[in-house]
Design an enzyme around this catalytic site. Structure first.
Site, PDB file in Angstrom:
ATOM      1  N   LYS A  78       0.868  -1.197   0.000  1.00  0.00           N
ATOM      2  CA  LYS A  78       0.000   0.000   0.000  1.00  0.00           C
ATOM      3  C   LYS A  78       0.889   1.226   0.000  1.00  0.00           C
ATOM      4  O   LYS A  78       2.021   1.170   0.484  1.00  0.00           O
ATOM      5  CB  LYS A  78      -0.868   0.015   1.264  1.00  0.00           C
ATOM      6  CG  LYS A  78      -2.095   0.898   1.141  1.00  0.00           C
ATOM      7  CD  LYS A  78      -3.234   0.135   0.493  1.00  0.00           C
ATOM      8  CE  LYS A  78      -4.383   1.039   0.115  1.00  0.00           C
ATOM      9  NZ  LYS A  78      -5.566   0.227  -0.278  1.00  0.00           N
ATOM     10  N   ASP A  85      -6.895   4.293  -4.682  1.00  0.00           N
ATOM     11  CA  ASP A  85      -7.569   4.208  -3.378  1.00  0.00           C
ATOM     12  C   ASP A  85      -8.159   5.613  -3.189  1.00  0.00           C
ATOM     13  O   ASP A  85      -8.357   6.327  -4.195  1.00  0.00           O
ATOM     14  CB  ASP A  85      -6.577   3.825  -2.270  1.00  0.00           C
ATOM     15  CG  ASP A  85      -7.274   3.411  -0.965  1.00  0.00           C
ATOM     16  OD1 ASP A  85      -7.737   2.265  -0.868  1.00  0.00           O
ATOM     17  OD2 ASP A  85      -7.389   4.252  -0.043  1.00  0.00           O
TER      18      ASP A  85
HETATM   19  P1  NDP Z   1     -12.803   8.029  -3.239  1.00  0.00           P
HETATM   20  O1  NDP Z   1     -11.698   8.976  -3.088  1.00  0.00           O
HETATM   21  O2  NDP Z   1     -13.365   7.757  -4.582  1.00  0.00           O
HETATM   22  O3  NDP Z   1     -14.030   8.433  -2.290  1.00  0.00           O
HETATM   23  C1  NDP Z   1     -13.865   8.546  -0.921  1.00  0.00           C
HETATM   24  C2  NDP Z   1     -15.185   8.943  -0.303  1.00  0.00           C
HETATM   25  O4  NDP Z   1     -15.078   8.817   1.114  1.00  0.00           O
HETATM   26  C3  NDP Z   1     -15.554  10.383  -0.576  1.00  0.00           C
HETATM   27  O5  NDP Z   1     -16.955  10.514  -0.576  1.00  0.00           O
HETATM   28  C4  NDP Z   1     -14.927  11.093   0.619  1.00  0.00           C
HETATM   29  O6  NDP Z   1     -15.532  12.339   0.913  1.00  0.00           O
HETATM   30  C5  NDP Z   1     -15.178  10.111   1.725  1.00  0.00           C
HETATM   31  N1  NDP Z   1     -14.132  10.256   2.741  1.00  0.00           N
HETATM   32  C6  NDP Z   1     -12.788  10.096   2.570  1.00  0.00           C
HETATM   33  N2  NDP Z   1     -12.113  10.334   3.705  1.00  0.00           N
HETATM   34  C7  NDP Z   1     -13.050  10.653   4.606  1.00  0.00           C
HETATM   35  C8  NDP Z   1     -12.993  11.000   5.968  1.00  0.00           C
HETATM   36  N3  NDP Z   1     -11.802  11.069   6.626  1.00  0.00           N
HETATM   37  N4  NDP Z   1     -14.166  11.257   6.608  1.00  0.00           N
HETATM   38  C9  NDP Z   1     -15.348  11.176   5.948  1.00  0.00           C
HETATM   39  N5  NDP Z   1     -15.457  10.855   4.655  1.00  0.00           N
HETATM   40  C10 NDP Z   1     -14.335  10.595   3.998  1.00  0.00           C
HETATM   41  O7  NDP Z   1     -12.253   6.663  -2.571  1.00  0.00           O
HETATM   42  P2  NDP Z   1     -12.793   5.170  -2.755  1.00  0.00           P
HETATM   43  O8  NDP Z   1     -14.251   5.156  -2.961  1.00  0.00           O
HETATM   44  O9  NDP Z   1     -11.911   4.509  -3.728  1.00  0.00           O
HETATM   45  O10 NDP Z   1     -12.433   4.543  -1.324  1.00  0.00           O
HETATM   46  C11 NDP Z   1     -13.359   4.510  -0.255  1.00  0.00           C
HETATM   47  C12 NDP Z   1     -12.929   3.427   0.728  1.00  0.00           C
HETATM   48  O11 NDP Z   1     -12.928   2.160   0.056  1.00  0.00           O
HETATM   49  C13 NDP Z   1     -11.545   3.577   1.319  1.00  0.00           C
HETATM   50  O12 NDP Z   1     -11.539   3.060   2.630  1.00  0.00           O
HETATM   51  C14 NDP Z   1     -10.688   2.679   0.438  1.00  0.00           C
HETATM   52  O13 NDP Z   1      -9.530   2.247   1.098  1.00  0.00           O
HETATM   53  C15 NDP Z   1     -11.662   1.537   0.209  1.00  0.00           C
HETATM   54  N6  NDP Z   1     -11.398   0.686  -0.949  1.00  0.00           N
HETATM   55  C16 NDP Z   1     -11.284   1.191  -2.211  1.00  0.00           C
HETATM   56  C17 NDP Z   1     -11.095   0.338  -3.282  1.00  0.00           C
HETATM   57  C18 NDP Z   1     -11.035   0.833  -4.673  1.00  0.00           C
HETATM   58  O14 NDP Z   1     -10.919   0.011  -5.578  1.00  0.00           O
HETATM   59  N7  NDP Z   1     -11.133   2.122  -4.936  1.00  0.00           N
HETATM   60  C19 NDP Z   1     -10.939  -1.101  -3.085  1.00  0.00           C
HETATM   61  C20 NDP Z   1     -11.159  -1.548  -1.729  1.00  0.00           C
HETATM   62  C21 NDP Z   1     -11.351  -0.658  -0.736  1.00  0.00           C
HETATM   63  P3  NDP Z   1     -14.746  13.711   0.595  1.00  0.00           P
HETATM   64  O15 NDP Z   1     -14.827  13.886  -0.881  1.00  0.00           O
HETATM   65  O16 NDP Z   1     -15.494  14.748   1.367  1.00  0.00           O
HETATM   66  O17 NDP Z   1     -13.335  13.530   1.077  1.00  0.00           O
HETATM   67  O1  2IT Z   2      -7.990  -1.404  -0.707  1.00  0.00           O
HETATM   68  C1  2IT Z   2      -7.950  -1.938  -1.829  1.00  0.00           C
HETATM   69  O2  2IT Z   2      -8.093  -3.146  -1.975  1.00  0.00           O
HETATM   70  C2  2IT Z   2      -7.719  -1.080  -2.999  1.00  0.00           C
HETATM   71  N1  2IT Z   2      -7.623   0.139  -2.838  1.00  0.00           N
HETATM   72  C3  2IT Z   2      -7.549  -1.678  -4.362  1.00  0.00           C
HETATM   73  C4  2IT Z   2      -6.133  -2.130  -4.569  1.00  0.00           C
HETATM   74  C5  2IT Z   2      -5.789  -2.618  -5.955  1.00  0.00           C
HETATM   75  O3  2IT Z   2      -4.622  -2.957  -6.126  1.00  0.00           O
HETATM   76  O4  2IT Z   2      -6.653  -2.670  -6.842  1.00  0.00           O
END
Ligand code: NDP
Ligand code: 2IT
Length: 446
Positions: free
Chosen positions: A127, A167
């Protein structure tokens, strides 16, 4: 913790990583879940498997200097943890958010090791990221940051060594800038990143994969544990980023009605069911705030403060924003309002006490490292396509994703049942993921 061995290892870890709250939280949860399994295998303790598993193979921290639109120098901190390569090259996302520090990167890396093992694909765990805040930055500033970040990161990664992806704060735009810079420095076109654009080696369905996969996993859990489905259920989803948007899309296709979504400022409530096209326009196209939704959809409400979302009455809650966004009190509120399932899309969104409360009360709790593994699984499929130098159709990738999520559910459910509580998918996922990594580590003496 019950066993002396687990207690001793965790205490050592606390001393060595003092103050790293998120990292210690993730490690504690895992050690508590796997200690019984380790105790049944004396060879593992003899060979110090927990100590070896918890120590990252490599941790890199570096300076990222870039120039903003006013011509001023800016300095950020970059990270990459290469946690474990027992079952494949390091694999895991990059996060850009002001809260990023060593503790957060290490907790995410540790989770990733077990998550990637659960996918059954050959990927180790890693990561990375930076405390750079993309909010309010121009496109050119994001470009300059990404180029500077990759100018250091390139020496640590490679298609057979370490393959980053997105992420929080890293989507298609950032992956494009990072890929372009890597290619310029190395002069090679390889699958060094996943989440790439479709014109240069990306996979169909990667954008949707985490949210879709979450719903596929939840669907299996609803069926096995409560003999029900998404049909007719009211759903609340926190966040409005990549994971939240596609969790909404799939769960709506499966018959659920999503009534609330959020960003870090507040949440929207739309009793008629959220119009996802409006959310996509605001978030994916305009990079705006969720508040804007109420100016475009009649009858919708906006509430300041993102955590209020857990007071919205629902059958299924899906935390898809960030770590520790759902605590014990909020979990109790959900249950008192009739919630039957909490399905984690974000990484470690539920505090450990809240997760334990849900499991103890026979609420479906799907742990992140199992239920959000669809994103990285599809990244694994992107790597396969890159190696084959061809691309599969959306249906082909989506079908594979679906199969992988069903398998992950079955593996975690089997271990949960063996642990004595079929609702304990947390233990189930940790044990199922750990077994393969531990065996591979022992075989390789690493
Ligand atoms: P994005 O950046 O696309 O979206 C993040 C969302 O979460 C936004 O709505 C953001 O709001 C909100 N957010 C972020 N930080 C905070 C905080 N500290 N407090 C409140 N709201 C917050 O990210 P993803 O959708 O990709 O990721 C969301 C979660 O999913 C994370 O935990 C990530 O690790 C996990 N994840 C992502 C994967 C992926 O493929 N993208 C895979 C597996 C897990 P704002 O715009 O106001 O910051
Ligand atoms: O938390 C996660 O699994 C991710 N942000 C996706 C990682 C990846 O390599 O696709």
């Amino acid at each position: 913790m019950k066993t002396e061995y687990a207690k001793r290892v965790y205490e050592e870890l606390e001393k060595k990583n003092a103050g790293e709250k998120e990292f210690l939280q993730a490690a504690k949860e895992i050690v508590e879940s796997i200690e019984d399994y380790v105790a049944k295998n004396p060879k593992m303790q003899e060979q110090k498997i927990l100590e070896r598993f918890l120590e990252p193979e490599r941790f890199v921290q570096f300076k990222v200097v870039w120039v903003d639109d006013k011509g001023q120098f800016q300095v950020n901190r970059g990270f990459r943890v290469q946690y474990n390569s027992a079952i494949g090259p390091y694999k895991g996302g990059l996060r850009l958010h002001p809260s990023v520090n060593a503790s957060i990167i290490k907790f995410l890396g540790l989770e990733q090791v077990l998550k990637n093992s659960l996918t059954t694909l050959p990927m180790g765990g890693g990561k990375g990221g930076s405390d750079f805040d993309p909010k309010g930055k121009s496109d050119n500033e994001v470009l300059r940051f990404c180029q500077s970040f990759m100018t250091e990161l390139y020496r640590h990664i490679g298609p057979d060594t370490d393959v980053p992806a997105g992420d929080i704060g890293v989507g298609a735009r950032e992956i494009g800038y990072l890929f372009g810079q890597y290619k310029r420095i190395r002069d090679e076109f390889t699958g060094v990143l996943t989440g790439k654009g479709l014109t240069y080696g990306g996979s169909l369905a990667r954008t949707q994969a985490t949210g879709y996969g979450l719903c596929y996993y939840a669907q299996e859990a609803l069926k096995a544990l409560k003999n029900t489905s998404f049909a007719g259920k009211t759903v609340v989803i926190s966040g409005s980023g990549n994971v939240a948007i596609y969790a909404n899309e799939k769960c709506t296709q499966l018959g659920g009605k999503v009534v609330a979504m959020s960003d870090s400022n507040g949440y929207i409530y739309d009793k008629n069911g959220i119009n996802l096209d409006v959310v996509k326009q605001i978030k994916e196209v305009e990079r705006g705030r969720i508040k804007e939704y109420v100016n475009r959809v009649k009858g919708a409400e906006y509430h300041e403060g993102c955590r209020g979302i857990w007071s919205v009455k629902c059958d299924i809650a899906m935390p898809c924003a960030t770590q520790n966004e759902l605590n014990l009190e909020e979990a109790k509120t959900l249950v008192n309002n009739g919630c039957i399932a909490v399905c984690e899309g974000a990484n470690m969104p539920t505090e450990l006490e809240a997760a334990k409360y849900l499991i103890a009360n026979n609420i479906i709790f799907t742990p992140a490292k199992a239920s959000n593994a669809g994103g990285v699984a599809t990244s694994g499929l992107e790597m396969s396509q890159n190696s084959l130098r061809l691309s599969w159709s959306f249906e082909e990738v989506d079908n594979r994703l679906h199969d992988i999520m069903v398998n992950i559910f079955n593996a975690s459910y089997k271990e949960a049942c063996e642990s004595g509580n079929k609702f304990d998918l947390l233990t189930g996922a940790n044990v199922a993921g750990f077994k393969k990594v531990a065996e591979a580590m022992m075989a390789q003496a690493i």
